[in-house]
Design a protein around this motif. Structure first.
Motif, PDB file in Angstrom:
ATOM      1  N   ARG A  61       2.610   0.575   1.573  1.00  0.00           N
ATOM      2  CA  ARG A  61       1.754   1.352   2.470  1.00  0.00           C
ATOM      3  C   ARG A  61       1.361   2.687   1.832  1.00  0.00           C
ATOM      4  N   ARG A  62       2.307   3.343   1.174  1.00  0.00           N
ATOM      5  CA  ARG A  62       2.013   4.621   0.523  1.00  0.00           C
ATOM      6  C   ARG A  62       0.973   4.452  -0.590  1.00  0.00           C
ATOM      7  N   ALA A  63       1.103   3.394  -1.364  1.00  0.00           N
ATOM      8  CA  ALA A  63       0.142   3.164  -2.445  1.00  0.00           C
ATOM      9  C   ALA A  63      -1.257   2.924  -1.883  1.00  0.00           C
ATOM     10  N   HIS A  64      -1.334   2.160  -0.812  1.00  0.00           N
ATOM     11  CA  HIS A  64      -2.638   1.917  -0.184  1.00  0.00           C
ATOM     12  C   HIS A  64      -3.255   3.227   0.281  1.00  0.00           C
ATOM     13  N   ARG A  65      -2.479   4.027   0.980  1.00  0.00           N
ATOM     14  CA  ARG A  65      -3.009   5.287   1.507  1.00  0.00           C
ATOM     15  C   ARG A  65      -3.392   6.242   0.380  1.00  0.00           C
ATOM     16  N   MET A  66      -2.534   6.351  -0.613  1.00  0.00           N
ATOM     17  CA  MET A  66      -2.809   7.257  -1.725  1.00  0.00           C
ATOM     18  C   MET A  66      -4.058   6.811  -2.489  1.00  0.00           C
ATOM     19  N   GLY A  67      -4.194   5.510  -2.708  1.00  0.00           N
ATOM     20  CA  GLY A  67      -5.347   5.005  -3.437  1.00  0.00           C
ATOM     21  C   GLY A  67      -6.654   5.222  -2.700  1.00  0.00           C
ATOM     22  N   VAL A  68      -6.651   4.981  -1.394  1.00  0.00           N
ATOM     23  CA  VAL A  68      -7.865   5.192  -0.592  1.00  0.00           C
ATOM     24  C   VAL A  68      -8.236   6.670  -0.574  1.00  0.00           C
ATOM     25  N   LEU A  69      -7.243   7.530  -0.395  1.00  0.00           N
ATOM     26  CA  LEU A  69      -7.503   8.971  -0.397  1.00  0.00           C
ATOM     27  C   LEU A  69      -8.020   9.435  -1.760  1.00  0.00           C
ATOM     28  N   ALA A  70      -7.457   8.898  -2.826  1.00  0.00           N
ATOM     29  CA  ALA A  70      -7.908   9.275  -4.167  1.00  0.00           C
ATOM     30  C   ALA A  70      -9.363   8.886  -4.382  1.00  0.00           C
ATOM     31  N   ASP A  71      -9.746   7.690  -3.945  1.00  0.00           N
ATOM     32  CA  ASP A  71     -11.143   7.270  -4.063  1.00  0.00           C
ATOM     33  C   ASP A  71     -12.050   8.183  -3.241  1.00  0.00           C
ATOM     34  N   PHE A  72     -11.608   8.497  -2.028  1.00  0.00           N
ATOM     35  CA  PHE A  72     -12.407   9.324  -1.137  1.00  0.00           C
ATOM     36  C   PHE A  72     -12.601  10.738  -1.688  1.00  0.00           C
ATOM     37  N   LEU A  73     -11.564  11.270  -2.328  1.00  0.00           N
ATOM     38  CA  LEU A  73     -11.578  12.657  -2.792  1.00  0.00           C
ATOM     39  C   LEU A  73     -11.919  12.797  -4.276  1.00  0.00           C
ATOM     40  N   TRP A 164       7.173  -5.872  -6.631  1.00  0.00           N
ATOM     41  CA  TRP A 164       5.955  -6.628  -6.354  1.00  0.00           C
ATOM     42  C   TRP A 164       4.778  -5.712  -6.025  1.00  0.00           C
ATOM     43  N   ASN A 165       4.683  -4.598  -6.701  1.00  0.00           N
ATOM     44  CA  ASN A 165       3.643  -3.612  -6.410  1.00  0.00           C
ATOM     45  C   ASN A 165       2.251  -4.182  -6.700  1.00  0.00           C
ATOM     46  N   ARG A 166       1.421  -4.246  -5.697  1.00  0.00           N
ATOM     47  CA  ARG A 166       0.103  -4.875  -5.815  1.00  0.00           C
ATOM     48  C   ARG A 166      -0.786  -4.170  -6.836  1.00  0.00           C
ATOM     49  N   GLU A 167      -0.866  -2.851  -6.740  1.00  0.00           N
ATOM     50  CA  GLU A 167      -1.737  -2.080  -7.622  1.00  0.00           C
ATOM     51  C   GLU A 167      -1.335  -2.245  -9.081  1.00  0.00           C
TER      52      GLU A 167
END
Length: 318
Positions: A61-73, A164-167
């Motif tokens: 969940r943290r990776a998903h949130r961090m990745g989306v925020l990074a793309d946005f910012l 099993w980290n998706r990213e």
């Protein structure tokens, strides 16, 4: 305009997918990031910090949130400003590094690769159990075309912390393709090794199918006769089996509970339509509820248009 508005409600690009808390944060950031004042920066940082501090230990969940925020910012001053003001805040350092990686994807290279890698390593020291600094370092290493021994060293640091980290699996898959630093044989070996030991419902479950979509795109990219018969890729044993393994499982509620499950369902819908398995794709489109991810649909043009056209074909297919 009414028709367009209705269209956008039916199908929509939703970076947060089904993460409602992340969606609320993005909505707030859209309304406040443009002024560029110190007070605005403080407000945004406080909001981002609150979200990233939730669900400690849920690396997916943290990776998903961090990745989306990074793309946005990625085009904003905010991540760099936050990291400079709080140089011992692991979240600030990682968000800065990831936003630079996101920016570099469109530019082709990192402006300050050493600074990005250093931010990752400092974050890893501050949060030694967190795999995400190493995930971002892996992304940066891929962009910088590091040699394989170095990349595998970073990769192993991720696996020690999050098996099993998706990213991380997506990055290694891309890195090992012939278009980057590997070969078709290395991709096959990587996927085979993963499939032999991977549980069915882990965050990286879509790695095998993603590899098949990448190979399909490679065939399309050659143009000419090969592109005309690219659909034959999905009748080959390995591609067909990759689809067979997940086509009827992923549409079951709760079968893939990870944060980016809707992204994986987009890949599945795309692959089923490319294979002309329309009846199976219909159930996947229903499960998606109109949530569209840019990849892999953008390969054929506007992702919303491509998604809608495929959805219409599935609805009338056999």
């Amino acid at each position: 305009m009414a028709i367009l508005s209705s269209r956008r409600r039916r199908t929509r690009l939703v970076p947060e997918l089904d993460d409602q808390d992340l969606g609320k944060l993005l909505k707030s950031l859209r309304a406040t990031t443009r002024s560029g004042t110190i007070a605005t920066t403080d407000l945004c940082v406080a909001q981002i910090s609150r979200l990233l501090e939730r669900d400690p230990g849920d690396w997916d969940r943290r990776a998903h949130r961090m990745g989306v925020l990074a793309d946005f910012l990625a085009g904003s001053h905010l991540p760099r400003s936050w990291a400079r003001r709080e140089p011992r805040n692991a979240n600030a350092l990682v968000l800065y590094a990831w936003s630079e990686v996101a920016r570099a994807r469109s530019q082709g290279s990192l402006e300050d690769a050493a600074g990005v890698i250093d931010s990752c390593f400092r974050a890893a020291e501050l949060a030694p159990e967190d795999p995400i600094p190493w995930v971002v370092a892996l992304s940066a290493a891929r962009l910088e075309r590091w040699e394989q021994p170095q990349v595998f060293g970073v990769w192993n640091e991720v696996l020690v912390r999050d098996r099993w980290n998706r990213e991380a699996y997506q990055n290694m898959l891309g890195y090992l393709t012939p278009e980057e630093a590997g070969s078709r044989i290395q991709v096959l070996e990587f996927v085979d090794a993963l499939r032999a030991r991977m549980p069915a419902n882990v965050p990286c479950a879509a790695t095998e199918l993603t590899a098949q979509v990448l190979q399909y795109h490679s065939v399309l990219g050659r143009g000419g006769f090969e592109a005309l018969v690219a659909r034959n890729h999905w009748s080959q044993m390995m591609a067909a089996q990759a689809l067979d393994r997940v086509a009827h499982i992923w549409v079951r509620p709760g079968s893939i509970p990870h944060a980016r499950a809707l992204a994986d369902l987009n890949v599945l819908a795309y692959a089923l339509m490319a294979a002309d398995r329309r009846h199976e794709a219909r159930a996947v489109f229903e499960a998606l509820g109109g949530v569209v991810t840019p990849w892999p649909w953008q390969t054929g043009g506007d992702p919303l248009d491509e998604f809608e056209q495929a959805q219409r074909r599935a609805s009338v297919g056999g």
